[in-house]
Structure formats: C-alpha cells, structure tokens
Write an enzyme that holds these catalytic residues in place. Structure first.
Site, PDB file in Angstrom:
ATOM      1  N   HIS A  19       0.861  -1.184   0.000  1.00 48.99           N
ATOM      2  CA  HIS A  19       0.000   0.000   0.000  1.00 48.99           C
ATOM      3  C   HIS A  19       0.897   1.232   0.000  1.00 48.99           C
ATOM      4  CE1 HIS A  19      -3.644  -2.328   1.162  1.00 48.99           C
ATOM      5  NE2 HIS A  19      -2.741  -3.108   1.717  1.00 48.99           N
ATOM      6  N   ASP A 251       2.581  -6.154   2.645  1.00 45.48           N
ATOM      7  CA  ASP A 251       1.356  -5.515   3.128  1.00 45.48           C
ATOM      8  C   ASP A 251       1.687  -4.289   3.975  1.00 45.48           C
ATOM      9  OD1 ASP A 251      -1.353  -5.052   3.285  1.00 45.48           O
ATOM     10  OD2 ASP A 251      -1.706  -6.488   4.896  1.00 45.48           O
TER      11      ASP A 251
END
Ligand code: DOR
Ligand code: ZN
Length: 348
Positions: A19, A251
């Site tokens: 992200h 992540d």
C-alpha cells in the site's frame, strides 16, 4: 557456518503486496520501497478505489511522478473488484498493463466498502480472468459479524476459497498475507496456480506482541496477528521452506500516528522502511538465510510470469536503531519495530 555471514547480496527483491496511498502520503513513503524493491504490486484500496483501467493508469503516473527521475522502480497495477466489475473491465485493465485484480470482501478492511458482497456475482468476471491468466488476489477473510475476528481467515477457506478453487481450476490465485496454519495447509494441498504472500510482521510478531502489557495499536493489522502456535510457527516454516508457493509481500500499510493511536485505530503496519532487513532477520533466525533470495526475489516473479530483476542489493550485518517515527504527509508515521535494534542494513 551461517552465523559468520556478515554480508549478503541478493537479486533485487519485489514486494508482491504493498500500500503506498496517494498525494502527500505517497510522496513521503514510496521512495523507501523504491530503494529496496524492483517492483511492487500496488494495492488499489484508495478512496475512491482503483476500479477501472483509467484510474489504474492515472495512479501509476502519480506513483512514478513521486519518485526521482532516475528511479527504476516499476509499480505493477491492480484492479479493485466490485460487484459490478465486468469481463470488459478486466480486458481494458489488461490492455493498460494492469497485472492482477484484487478481491476485498465488502467491509473486510481499510477502504473495502466498495468490495464484493457475494463472490458468485463475479463468476463471469472470474471466468474471464481465468481465460486470460490474470491472477486473482484475495483478502481472505469473511466479514460476517457472527464469526470471531481470529477465525475469519479459516472460515473464508472453508466457505469461499475452497469453492472458488473448485469452480475455477485454472484460475491463478494469490492468497494474500496469510496468517494461519489452515491457510498454509490449504496452499500446500492445492495445485500450483495457488500461491500466498507472507508479511514480515506476521513472521516476527503474534497476538501477544499486540496485547500483553497494554494494547499496542502499531501491531494492529488485518488479518489480525494470530497465536504463536500453531499459526506464527506455520508461517515461519512455510516462508523458509523453499516452496515456491510462498513469497514476499509486505502488506506495508501506512497510517498517520494519530489515526493509529486512537479510540478506533486503523488497521495496518508500516514495514516499507526496512522490509528486506525484517525478512533477513526472520530467515537468519530460522537458519535459512540461503533461502531468502528465492522467497524475496524469484518465486513471486515466477508466479507472475515476469523476469527476475537484473540489479542486486547488498545487506550488511550491522546494528542500527529504527527511528521512533518518520515524516508522513503533514503528520508522522510510527514504523514497525520503532526504536528497536535490527542487525541487518541495506548498503546505499
Ligand atoms: O492491516 C491492513 N491494512 N490490512 C488490510 O487489508 C488493508 C491495510 C490498509 O490499507 O490499511
Ligand atoms: Zn494489504
């Protein structure tokens, strides 16, 4: 022998789950990943989500313009699946170099409100992805309120994933950020088109780190940290097994300090500041440093049918203290393992 290793050189790794947000937040942190990784699979859970080819193209341009001109970092774009994503959307995405599509069950995590409410609605779209060979990336948790948060991944396997794998036997699937022994066992028992990413924080921490001695919001992520045994242990064994079905995906999910240290704190752990050093720490502890390059730099690329990177990075055995925070837009971010000492450091 391995104890005495003081330097390791690896093919430049890739991050198969990342992200980077947008705007000023993106500018604050994307360079950290670009310094370590050749490519990254960019998660599409912006608000609004990246749910068509035009948005994916614009987001990629925004990421590239947040990097120095000479950066060779290659962001790989992902389409966010909604109940309304059509085969045509998938074709347009593919035509615009989008490499995969991500399924968030509606309500599962940050910016998943537009996610999929019932996977059977997407069956024509999944059939088309299967035909094209486009991987389906899964946030593998059910969201029903009667299912305990610690059981949501295991229930997802039983109620949804098993059926999808059965109904689409040729569909490539990445079971993202697995956290349980059930997930490891499922991937091991499945055919070769089923793979999984494993985060550094699920390898290095368990739910005691989050909850014993006071609640630690910087250890809160989704899927939530599980028990040491059997879950964290199963992840450690899988990541260091040398099995090509398991590969690196951080992540890394940045949130401003104030959004984490809150009565309703956001889910997400920021690891991009030292992702490869965190994995090196894990592999060294497991006496498996010689397996790090496959996990970090080869298995993911092979799964996505992409070439290995041609550059290398070098890590040095050297103690350094992770800063308490980094600048993040007009705020700060507390990185994973803030103020702790790591014993590997990437050479500039
Ligand atoms: O902890 C998480 N944070 N898990 C996710 O699935 C999403 C992510 C985020 O975007 O913050
Ligand atoms: Zn994620």
């Amino acid at each position: 022998m391995q104890k005495h290793i003081t330097q390791i050189t690896l093919i430049k790794p890739d991050d198969w789950h990342l992200h980077v947000r947008s705007g000023a937040a993106l500018k604050s942190i994307v360079g950290m990943t670009a310094a370590q990784m050749g490519r990254a699979i960019i998660m599409p859970n912006l608000n609004p989500p990246v749910s068509n080819a035009t948005q994916a193209h614009a987001y990629r341009q925004e990421i590239l313009s947040a990097l120095p001109k000479d950066s060779e970092f290659n962001p790989l774009m992902v389409l966010y699946l909604t109940d309304n994503t059509t085969p045509k959307d998938i074709q347009e995405a593919l035509d615009n170099n989008v490499v995969a599509a991500k399924l968030y069950p509606a309500g599962a995590t940050t910016n998943s409100d537009n996610g999929v409410t019932n996977i059977t609605k997407l069956y024509p779209t999944l059939a088309y992805m299967q035909k094209l060979g486009m991987p389906l990336l899964l946030h593998g948790e059910v969201t029903r309120s009667d299912v305990d948060i610690f059981d949501r991944e295991a229930v997802f396997i039983d109620e949804i994933l098993s059926q999808v794998v059965h109904d689409f036997p040729e569909l490539k699937i990445v079971f993202e950020h697995i956290t349980t022994k059930e997930a490891v066992d499922f991937v091991l028992a499945s055919h070769d088109k089923i793979a999984a990413t494993i985060t550094p924080h699920h390898l290095l921490a368990n739910r005691n780190d989050m909850l014993v001695g006071g609640i630690k919001p910087h250890y809160f992520c989704l899927p939530i940290l599980k028990r040491k045994n059997p879950h964290q242990s199963a992840l450690l064994a899988a990541a260091t097994s040398g099995n090509a079905k398991f590969f690196l995906g951080t992540d890394s999910a940045p949130h401003a300090t104030t959004d984490k240290e809150s009565a309703c704190g956001c889910a997400g752990i920021f690891t991009a500041h030292c992702a490869i050093e965190l994995y090196a720490t894990v592999f060294e502890r497991q006496n498996a440093l010689h397996k790090l390059e496959n996990f970090a730099s080869k298995f993911g690329a092979d799964f996505y049918n992409l070439p290995h990177n041609t550059q290398t990075i070098t890590l040095h055995k050297q103690d350094w203290v992770i800063p308490a925070n980094y600048p993040f837009a007009n705020s700060t971010i507390v990185p994973f393992m803030a103020t702790k000492t790591l014993s590997w450091k990437q050479l500039d």
